[in-house]
Design a protein around this motif. Structure first.
Motif, PDB file in Angstrom:
ATOM      1  N   LEU A 127       0.666  -1.054  -0.108  1.00  0.00           N
ATOM      2  CA  LEU A 127       0.455  -0.063   0.077  1.00  0.00           C
ATOM      3  C   LEU A 127       0.837   1.481  -0.268  1.00  0.00           C
ATOM      4  O   LEU A 127       1.587   1.103   0.935  1.00  0.00           O
ATOM      5  N   VAL A 172       3.487  -1.741   4.216  1.00  0.00           N
ATOM      6  CA  VAL A 172       2.368  -0.288   3.336  1.00  0.00           C
ATOM      7  C   VAL A 172       3.744   0.264   3.801  1.00  0.00           C
ATOM      8  O   VAL A 172       4.516   0.686   4.523  1.00  0.00           O
ATOM      9  N   LYS A 178      -4.558   3.739   4.957  1.00  0.00           N
ATOM     10  CA  LYS A 178      -3.545   3.209   4.740  1.00  0.00           C
ATOM     11  C   LYS A 178      -3.581   2.217   5.969  1.00  0.00           C
ATOM     12  O   LYS A 178      -3.145   1.063   6.139  1.00  0.00           O
TER      13      LYS A 178
END
Length: 290
Positions: free
Chosen positions: A88, A135, A123
């Motif tokens: 992400l 992430v 996120k």
């Protein structure tokens, strides 16, 4: 603000929440009614390279806080192990231009993984519940908020040749001409505030943050962990005071930003900051340190 330090220095300060470093830089660069911005100084440098008349006045975090978070029990030791993983990030954020260079250190490109752009506000939660393998974000901010649900460790971009200044104060050249003394006082007090926190007043700082921003519904425990996570990013040398400009920090920042193509002209590092605005707070308002 909570302790009345600005008032003691004769300043009438109004603060507003921003929406990320990039938007803060854009607002100051557009000549809006704001006098000072608090954001990533790397974003400010990118803005100056694009013609915005902005300069740093008080760097607080002197190395980048951007990096990737991965599960602590995973086999991901660096960018090479992200191959085939779901990662992400937020397109248009400060982190985006550095991803390709980070992946290159692991001999990967974006095509080698499932790179998903999500809104910055989503996120942490998306990663924390296990919907992604990694992430990319600012480590001190996101780490405490996800680790309770998903034990994680960080891969700092600074470990892969991507080091630069992070959060600090900046202003426009026009505002500096118009309000230099007031801006210098403001920067000096904020710098003193950070040093006050680092000297063992974290719990007092958490209480002040919550009191000043009741609408944000902040979690005191997470705030305390975030403050603790920020500490390694401040100057480690006793010779460098919090908020003081170190030319070497901007030299490395110019090098990094030019390397990844975020700045093109590679201006002299001195073009990006103003030195010696931050001064001892006792010279501004002695009662602050009593």
């Amino acid at each position: 603000m909570q302790k009345g330090w600005f008032k003691a220095a004769g300043l009438n300060v109004r603060m507003e929440d921003g929406n990320g470093s990039v938007s803060t830089v854009q607002m100051l660069g557009a000549g809006d009614h704001f006098d000072v911005g608090h954001a990533s100084l790397a974003a400010m440098m990118i803005g100056r390279d694009k013609g915005m008349p902005l300069k740093a006045i008080a760097p607080f975090m002197t190395r980048t806080d951007i990096g990737a978070l991965v599960p602590a029990d995973s086999d991901i030791k660096g960018p090479a192990q992200l191959k085939g993983k779901k990662v992400l990030y937020t397109a248009g954020s400060l982190e985006a231009p550095f991803i390709d260079f980070f992946l290159k250190e692991g001999k990967l490109t974006r095509n080698d993984l499932d790179l998903l752009s999500v809104d910055a506000s989503a996120k942490a939660a998306t990663y924390a519940v296990g919907r992604a393998d990694a992430v990319i974000s600012t480590i001190p901010f996101i780490f405490p908020s996800v680790s309770r649900q998903r034990h994680s460790r960080a891969l700092p971009f600074s470990d892969y040749g991507l080091d630069m200044v992070s959060f600090g104060l900046f202003t426009s050249e026009q505002k500096l001409q118009e309000k230099k003394d007031a801006i210098a006082k403001f920067a000096s007090i904020v710098a003193y505030g950070w040093q006050y926190i680092l000297n063992g007043h974290e719990s007092e700082a958490v209480d002040a943050i919550v009191a000043q921003r009741p609408q944000a519904r902040l979690d005191k425990a997470i705030l305390a962990e975030q403050l603790e996570a920020l500490k390694p990013y401040f100057p480690t040398s006793k010779e460098q005071a919090v908020g003081a400009v170190n030319p070497e920090d901007f030299e490395k920042s110019v090098s990094t930003l030019h390397k990844v193509g975020s700045i093109g002209s590679r201006l002299d590092p001195e073009e990006y900051y103003v030195k010696d605005l931050v001064r001892p707070v006792e010279t501004i308002a002695p009662e602050i340190v009593k």
